[in-house]
Design an enzyme around this catalytic site. Sequence first.
Site, PDB file in Angstrom:
ATOM      1  N   ASN A 160      -9.069   9.697   0.391  1.00  0.00           N
ATOM      2  CA  ASN A 160      -8.620   9.431   1.767  1.00  0.00           C
ATOM      3  C   ASN A 160      -7.371   8.551   1.832  1.00  0.00           C
ATOM      4  OD1 ASN A 160     -10.334   7.407   0.761  1.00  0.00           O
ATOM      5  ND2 ASN A 160     -10.955   6.760   2.800  1.00  0.00           N
ATOM      6  N   GLY A 216     -13.213  16.227 -12.425  1.00  0.00           N
ATOM      7  CA  GLY A 216     -14.325  16.192 -11.494  1.00  0.00           C
ATOM      8  C   GLY A 216     -15.355  15.148 -11.861  1.00  0.00           C
ATOM      9  N   GLY A 236     -15.776   4.931  -3.040  1.00  0.00           N
ATOM     10  CA  GLY A 236     -16.230   6.241  -2.601  1.00  0.00           C
ATOM     11  C   GLY A 236     -17.481   6.131  -1.770  1.00  0.00           C
ATOM     12  N   SER A 237     -18.231   7.200  -1.714  1.00  0.00           N
ATOM     13  CA  SER A 237     -19.405   7.258  -0.851  1.00  0.00           C
ATOM     14  C   SER A 237     -20.536   6.396  -1.402  1.00  0.00           C
ATOM     15  CB  SER A 237     -19.888   8.699  -0.715  1.00  0.00           C
ATOM     16  OG  SER A 237     -20.477   9.148  -1.924  1.00  0.00           O
ATOM     17  N   GLU A 258     -17.225  -0.161  -4.086  1.00  0.00           N
ATOM     18  CA  GLU A 258     -16.732  -0.268  -2.706  1.00  0.00           C
ATOM     19  C   GLU A 258     -17.103   1.034  -2.008  1.00  0.00           C
ATOM     20  OE1 GLU A 258     -15.754  -1.562   0.563  1.00  0.00           O
ATOM     21  OE2 GLU A 258     -15.394  -2.916  -1.114  1.00  0.00           O
ATOM     22  N   LEU A 259     -18.050   0.955  -1.054  1.00  0.00           N
ATOM     23  CA  LEU A 259     -18.723   2.159  -0.583  1.00  0.00           C
ATOM     24  C   LEU A 259     -18.470   2.419   0.904  1.00  0.00           C
ATOM     25  CD1 LEU A 259     -22.006   1.488  -2.592  1.00  0.00           C
ATOM     26  CD2 LEU A 259     -19.962   2.736  -3.315  1.00  0.00           C
ATOM     27  N   GLY A 260     -19.345   3.158   1.540  1.00  0.00           N
ATOM     28  CA  GLY A 260     -19.112   3.633   2.897  1.00  0.00           C
ATOM     29  C   GLY A 260     -19.384   2.603   3.969  1.00  0.00           C
ATOM     30  N   CYS A 292     -13.269   4.486   5.225  1.00  0.00           N
ATOM     31  CA  CYS A 292     -14.560   3.787   5.156  1.00  0.00           C
ATOM     32  C   CYS A 292     -14.680   2.741   6.253  1.00  0.00           C
ATOM     33  CB  CYS A 292     -14.746   3.137   3.783  1.00  0.00           C
ATOM     34  SG  CYS A 292     -13.528   1.860   3.376  1.00  0.00           S
TER      35      CYS A 292
END
Length: 492
Positions: A160, A216, A236-237, A258-260, A292
Amino acid sequence: MTTTIEPAPSVAQYPWEGAVFDGAFRPSAEVITVTAPATGEPVGNVGKATVEDLDRAVERARRAQRAWAAQPYGARVAVLLKAAQLLEADPSRIARWLVEEAGSGQGKAAFEVGLMTTELQESGALASHPYGEMLRSSKPRLSVARRVPVGMVGVISPFNFPGILSMRSVAPALAVGNAVILKPDPRTSISGGMAIAALFEEAGLPAGVLHILPGGGDIGAAIVAHPNIPCISFTGSTAAGRKIGEAAGPLLKKVHLELGGNNALLVMPDADVQAAASAGAWGSFLHQGQICMATGRHLVHSSIAEEYIAALVDKAKHIRVGDPTDPSHPLGPIIDAHQRDRVHALVTASVDAGATVRAGGEYTDLFYQPTVITDLTLDTPAWNEEIFGPVAPVMTYETLDEAVEIINASEYGLSVGILTRDAYRAFELAGRIEAGAVHINDQTVDDEATIPFGGTKASGVGGRFGGPSANLDTFTETQWITMQADIERYPF
């Protein structure tokens, strides 16, 4: 945001065509096709890394890191500041790829490159920052705690804000003497990886200190599992972060996740409604809501709710969405069909549960219209889950106690905004809110290289990004050293 960025030339003109980066761009047997989400057209290929590439990178990075860490700090400062100067002189070297492969509006792309430049400058300052302290001791000796590099940092970055969310790990990790292996999201392998490699190569970073391995989930998993990568920095998520935590925990690695977030904007009854709606629109719709820190919940006092909703709907209906290579389109596409379908499924499920779409709720190709939905409950999917799309769910409240309870009910705790004419009252209220950041009289999207950024609860664990203390905590280990004039005498 009226910045105009020239479209990217063909990727074939760049050294990363079909390559991975191991200190130099090296051809790869397999490639990843980089596609512009706005058009569906390929913009080029980068190399697809293998586990064997990772093993070679780790071995080379281990050797290069020792020499890099032994450099006088001024040598590291020089590389970081040179990279900042190069990027400041030609922002389009990365901004054009943010527009092409990430679907960034041109203003967002220019803003992101500015953040990257600042990150490089602040990381240069980090290299000369005090890195230890003298400690008291009960013995007649010198007792010192100092920070030493972890050695190697594995960075896994998202699609993002691929430039800054890679750079905010890469730059400080390099500054304190580490080597870095970066796996960018395969959808944004240029702006999140290869263009950064080219920048550092031109700035004089010694070969082998930085490696870029597009790929990936298999490469990400291999980085997490590799025995010679002691530190993982992941953005990320939350779902992916939990898997990384589960995998890295038994290996006793230093892990930064570091997440959502499902961030609330609290609009108090005394707020300037038009200003509040403008802030709310920015927080929910910037970069198609794929942030986020995006404002995922608008919590508005019932006395001003209809006025606020009307203003927010008006703004949503007048924001142009389209190919971001056209500077008149401040919003671009959702990153891919899978993410678009997830966003629309949440909106549809919310409507099925009784919500009302007041604006948007429609899409063409990957272009999702800014959406406002009302008539929600705490169980409405679009209220209860992180959307990661341009959707503004609005709910009303009656009392501040009720509002605080609603805000804190989320599993996430990243960012909260409070809009009011009584800033001090909001400051007092901030102490009751479970979030890593509270912005009074601003929306929820904000970050600076100088501040310790991060979340609580399901929004993150393991440290913070930004500022000297947080970066030293994240990318170094503490070493205790004592020294005395004579050998200590013992009774044995």
